[in-house]
Every structure is written in C-alpha cells, then in structure tokens.
Design a protein around this motif. Structure first.
Motif, PDB file in Angstrom:
ATOM      1  N   LEU A   1      93.208 -18.417  53.027  1.00 31.11           N
ATOM      2  CA  LEU A   1      92.217 -17.350  52.927  1.00 31.11           C
ATOM      3  C   LEU A   1      92.875 -15.968  52.882  1.00 31.11           C
ATOM      4  CD1 LEU A   1      89.483 -18.667  55.383  1.00 31.11           C
ATOM      5  CD2 LEU A   1      89.394 -18.622  52.883  1.00 31.11           C
TER       6      LEU A   1
ATOM      7  N   PRO B   1      95.142 -14.043  48.574  1.00 24.06           N
ATOM      8  CA  PRO B   1      94.850 -13.375  47.300  1.00 24.06           C
ATOM      9  C   PRO B   1      95.931 -12.425  46.803  1.00 24.06           C
ATOM     10  CG  PRO B   1      92.836 -13.515  48.558  1.00 24.06           C
ATOM     11  CD  PRO B   1      93.943 -14.014  49.453  1.00 24.06           C
TER      12      PRO B   1
ATOM     13  N   THR C   1     101.312 -11.896  53.642  1.00 24.41           N
ATOM     14  CA  THR C   1     100.289 -12.915  53.844  1.00 24.41           C
ATOM     15  C   THR C   1     100.429 -13.567  55.221  1.00 24.41           C
ATOM     16  OG1 THR C   1     100.099 -13.371  51.476  1.00 24.41           O
ATOM     17  CG2 THR C   1      99.392 -15.110  52.983  1.00 24.41           C
TER      18      THR C   1
ATOM     19  N   GLY D   1      88.395 -12.011  49.320  1.00 23.45           N
ATOM     20  CA  GLY D   1      89.242 -12.647  48.322  1.00 23.45           C
ATOM     21  C   GLY D   1      88.621 -12.605  46.937  1.00 23.45           C
TER      22      GLY D   1
ATOM     23  N   TRP E   1      92.266 -20.130  43.134  1.00 28.74           N
ATOM     24  CA  TRP E   1      92.243 -19.713  44.538  1.00 28.74           C
ATOM     25  C   TRP E   1      90.891 -19.985  45.178  1.00 28.74           C
ATOM     26  CZ3 TRP E   1      89.057 -16.360  47.208  1.00 28.74           C
ATOM     27  CH2 TRP E   1      89.409 -16.138  48.543  1.00 28.74           C
TER      28      TRP E   1
ATOM     29  N   ALA F   1      89.707 -22.108  48.559  1.00 30.71           N
ATOM     30  CA  ALA F   1      89.279 -21.174  49.607  1.00 30.71           C
ATOM     31  C   ALA F   1      87.916 -21.564  50.158  1.00 30.71           C
ATOM     32  CB  ALA F   1      89.247 -19.748  49.054  1.00 30.71           C
TER      33      ALA F   1
ATOM     34  N   TYR G   1      96.202  -7.499  55.315  1.00 25.73           N
ATOM     35  CA  TYR G   1      95.084  -7.966  54.496  1.00 25.73           C
ATOM     36  C   TYR G   1      93.917  -8.380  55.398  1.00 25.73           C
ATOM     37  CZ  TYR G   1      92.435 -10.878  51.252  1.00 25.73           C
ATOM     38  OH  TYR G   1      91.434 -11.414  50.482  1.00 25.73           O
ATOM     39  N   PRO G   2      92.651  -8.033  55.057  1.00 29.21           N
ATOM     40  CA  PRO G   2      92.205  -7.287  53.875  1.00 29.21           C
ATOM     41  C   PRO G   2      91.849  -5.834  54.190  1.00 29.21           C
ATOM     42  CG  PRO G   2      90.352  -8.468  54.810  1.00 29.21           C
ATOM     43  CD  PRO G   2      91.508  -8.676  55.768  1.00 29.21           C
TER      44      PRO G   2
END
Length: 517
Positions: free
Chosen positions: A17, A20, A34, A62, A110, A114, A169-170
């Motif tokens: 998750l 991205p 990540t 994402g 992805w 996900a 992230y994010p």
C-alpha cells in the motif's frame, strides 16, 4: 492458513500500500522511502479502527498518486488539487480515456493487489500480533511524538512541520493541499500596476493562449511532415515565430507563467500582475473568452480582470470562439485587448478537429492545422481594420509526448512536451511605426536555436513582448542567449525516434527560470 504466516502477510500487504512512488519511479531511493514510510506509520496497525481507516486512505492516495502520474507524469502537487477541485466531467473523462494501454496496465498492476492487501488488512485488523512488530510500531509512534514536540518547541507552523516530513508517503499529498490552500489566498489579490512608461504600441491586441501544441510539429518551425501551418504561410513575412522552452508539463504550471512573466510557485502574497493588468493600466478595454475550465489562477484572472468574460460551453470546438471575437471587434472599442483561451490539441486530440477539416491520418497534425486556420482567420479580421495598429501574440502552454514514446499523444516528460511555439503577428501599420522593434524581433527569430538545436528562449519572452506592446518596462528575467548566434549544427526540430523519449525535465530546470521541479 498457519498463524505463523499472518505477520508476514500483514507486512507484505502493508508495504504494498506504500509502493506507488516506487511504482512510479523505481529506484533504490524510492524503495528506501517506501520502507521507511511504512515503518513510521506502522502504528496504524495496532488498533482495529486505525487499521481500517489507514487502508482506505492509502488505497485512495495510491489511486490519486498513480492516476495523476499517468496523466501528467508528475507526483501530486498543488496543481493536482487545482485540477481535481476545478475540473469538469468532460475534461476528467478525456484525461482518463487518453491513458496509454501500458499506463492503464501499470495502474491496474498496483491497484488490484492493493485492493486485495486492503481487504486482507481490513479483515485481519488489528493486524499486528507479533511482539517485535508491535514494538516497532510503538517506536514509530514515539518518533512522531518527538517530532510534534520539536515542532511545537521551535514554533513551526503546521505547513512547515509537514514540509519537513513530506517525503513520508503519502504526506506529499497533504503538503500539496496546504500549498494549494495557501496559494488560493493569493488568487483573488489584484496588485497595483504603475502607469505605462511609454504610450502603448498597439490599438488592438489579441492574445491567444494555446493548449498542448508542441513546437516539434509546427511546419513554420521546421517540421518536415504535414504542413500543419499551411493557413499561416501567406502572412509568414508579417510574423515572428520561435520555439521556446516552457516551464512545466501541465496547464496549471505553465499558463500562469505565460500570463505574468514570472515564477508562480508559490503565488506571490501581494498578487501577481498579468498582461490584463498592464493593459488595464494603459486604458484598454478587456474582453476574454475561454474554451476550457482551467483550474486555479488562469480563469479567475481572466474573469476578475476583464470587462467582459465568457466561458464557452463545455466541450465546444475552438471555432466557437470566432463569433465572440468578431463581436468584440465589431463594437469598435479602442484600445482593445482580446484574450482567446483555446482547447487546442488537448487529449483526446482526435476530438479537437471538425471532421470536415481532418485532412490527414495523424490527429495531432490535424489539430494544429485547425488551430492555424483559426489564427489565420483572426489575423485576417484584424488586418481588415482601418487605420489601426494591431498585433496577435500566441503561445501554447505545453506540448505532448508523441506516439513513438509510448503509443499515443498524452501529457508527458519528453522534450516535445517542453518545447512550444511562440508567435507574434504585426500588421503593416504597427511594423512601419516601429521598424527597429520589428528588426530586433526578426533577428531574434533568425537565431532562435543554438548550435545544439536547443531553443535559446523560454516562455517568459511572451510577457516581455506584451509588456513592450502595452508600454510597460520589460523584465530582467528573460536571459540573453548564452551561446553564440549562428545557424544550428543540429536541425530543429529533432527527429521523432525513441532516442528522444528520455526525461527532459532536468534540462528544463536549467533552461527556464520559472520551472518547478
């Protein structure tokens, strides 16, 4: 399933998750970000409610990251929020339907795992049963508590505190929204503009804001394929046409720079002066017509700073601008500034040309031919005005990636996206009244590219041309050519082949003072 695999599956699902950015730009740095991001937010898996909230947020984030990336080849920034909050269904569908097959496959590559990961963590919540993983999660929570304490002690604003950790992230998307919100406070500010230092050179000025037209496909600039500028050939000696470097690869970044001639990241707190303001200071009546809902600064500035503003019906062809342009001319108000904001060669490009005007099999060339025909028509109407000094200034906001680089015309990051046409037409009365000015423009045109075939100028040049025409002092930002004048050893434009499909963004940073990385 054996319970010993539950921690492993939970970790893998959680990591996916957060992937991205790694999916967008595979690299060791992306991989490290990540992993670090997933560890710092691991505490979300300690409780059922926080687990479920986190997986929903990460799934939506994402989709936003990858959806925006495959549309404009950029991570979500403040322009993402301008687009999302200011777009319309027709434009959104055109973006979605212009996806290349490869991009759609990558997005699904992805997204489908996900969704599975999110469902697994939803049902497994709370997902952390392993003692060591729980300790790591609590450690991450302690790190955040320490960061909040440091931010409070140092007096950081929320924006500054988020900016320091935006690579987690994010949180980039949170930082982007805060930038958008901060900029939006400046959108409505109209700065004071001094009176002109000289009398305006023109009585009637038409500014045409183009869309998605690459200089690489303009036959007036050397394109050897279809004669995309055929309707303009008869007035070629009355025009100056340059290839120039633009500052970005999407409308939200580039049009404000065209209109202001200055860096717009972030928006100046005191407001940004546009050519509309310079014209207003010179006593011009201002009519503005737009054929697209450009989010953020552009349409707001056109609406705020014009005596007449018209938004055409969503999805109209650009020919619909002509009747409104003719009506403005017919009123006989002078001095007069007219702005026409085109939909141009926007995706989907095959829909931007009337079927009866589609001469070739290449839809992009057809769209540029259609734009050229409209420009020729508007020039002809201006040239018919008696005893008037008239000019047309046209520039496109950005270009497009070509099929050789991936299968279809779309927003991108290759050189053809960052090089656009800049055109000025002047009628006989204007040229004769200002022979030295016209001679300088022709000299600029003759040395528009350097020995490597790279444009010497950038889109700040448009604002300087407009300042001169409207009696304002020119800017210091447009750099003089740094390489010696003379003919280029590399022809312009470059050949369309896979060798020219690399990321041109790093070059843009050195070629354009207003570029936004």
């Amino acid at each position: 399933m054996s319970t010993r695999w539950v921690p492993v599956l939970s970790v893998l699902a959680w990591l996916w998750l957060f992937a991205p950015v790694l999916w967008m730009w595979p690299s060791s740095r992306s991989a490290l970000e990540t992993v670090v991001s997933s560890l710092l937010l691991l505490f979300c898996l300690l409780w059922r409610r926080s687990t479920r909230a986190a997986v929903v947020i990460l799934l939506l984030a994402g989709c936003s990251f990858l959806g925006y990336f495959f549309a404009v080849r950029s991570a979500p920034d403040e322009f993402f929020w301008y687009s999302v909050l200011g777009s319309n269904p027709t434009e959104a569908w055109e973006y979605a339907s212009s996806y290349r097959l490869k991009d759609s496959a990558l997005l699904l590559g992805w997204l489908l795992p996900a969704i599975a990961a999110a469902l697994y963590l939803w049902h497994a919540a709370p997902a952390l049963q392993n003692r060591w993983m729980r300790r790591l999660a609590w450690l991450g929570l302690v790190v955040w508590a320490l960061w909040i304490t440091v931010s409070l002690v140092k007096g950081y604003s929320i924006t500054k505190a988020i900016a320091r950790v935006e690579n987690v992230y994010p949180l980039t998307m949170v930082k982007a929204y805060m930038d958008y919100h901060g900029n939006s406070q400046s959108l409505y500010t109209i700065p004071k503009v001094p009176t002109p230092v000289a009398p305006p050179m023109v009585d009637v000025l038409l500014v045409v804001l183009g869309e998605s037209s690459s200089a690489h496909r303009w036959s007036l600039l050397g394109y050897q394929g279809n004669d995309t500028n055929a309707p303009l050939q008869s007035v070629r000696d009355q025009m100056v046409v340059l290839p120039v470097t633009t500052n970005g690869n999407n409308t939200g970044k580039t049009l404000p720079v065209l209109m202001t001639g200055q860096r717009m990241h972030p928006l100046p707190a005191e407001g940004a002066a546009t050519y509309l303001d310079w014209a207003g200071a010179a006593g011009f009546h201002r009519d503005s017509m737009t054929n697209q809902m450009a989010a953020g600064f552009v349409n707001l500035a056109l609406r705020q700073r014009s005596e007449k503003f018209l938004q055409l019906q969503d999805g109209s062809l650009d020919g619909a601008l002509t009747q409104h342009f003719s009506h403005s001319l017919a009123k006989g108000q002078q001095p007069l500034l007219i702005t026409l904001h085109m939909y141009g060669s926007h995706p989907r490009v095959e829909r931007r040309t009337p079927s009866q005007d589609a001469r070739w099999t290449d839809p992009y060339d057809n769209s540029i031919l259609y734009t050229s025909a409209l420009l020729a028509d508007w020039i002809q109407q201006l040239d018919a005005l008696p005893q008037v000094r008239a000019a047309v200034v046209y520039a496109s906001d950005h270009g497009q990636d070509f099929p050789v680089c991936g299968g279809s015309y779309t927003h991108g990051i290759t050189r053809s996206t960052y090089e656009v046409p800049l055109m000025l037409w002047a009628n006989q009365a204007l040229r004769q009244a200002n022979p030295e000015w016209w001679s300088n423009l022709q000299h600029m045109q003759s040395s528009a590219v350097d020995a490597q075939g790279i444009p010497r100028y950038n889109t700040l040049q448009m604002a300087d041309w407009l300042r001169t025409l409207l009696g304002q002092p020119t800017s210091e930002q447009q750099a003089e050519p740094v390489s010696p004048a003379g003919s280029a050893s590399n022809p312009y434009p470059p050949q369309e082949n896979s060798a020219n499909c690399s990321n041109w963004n790093d070059r843009v940073q050195t070629l354009h003072p207003a570029a936004v990385r």
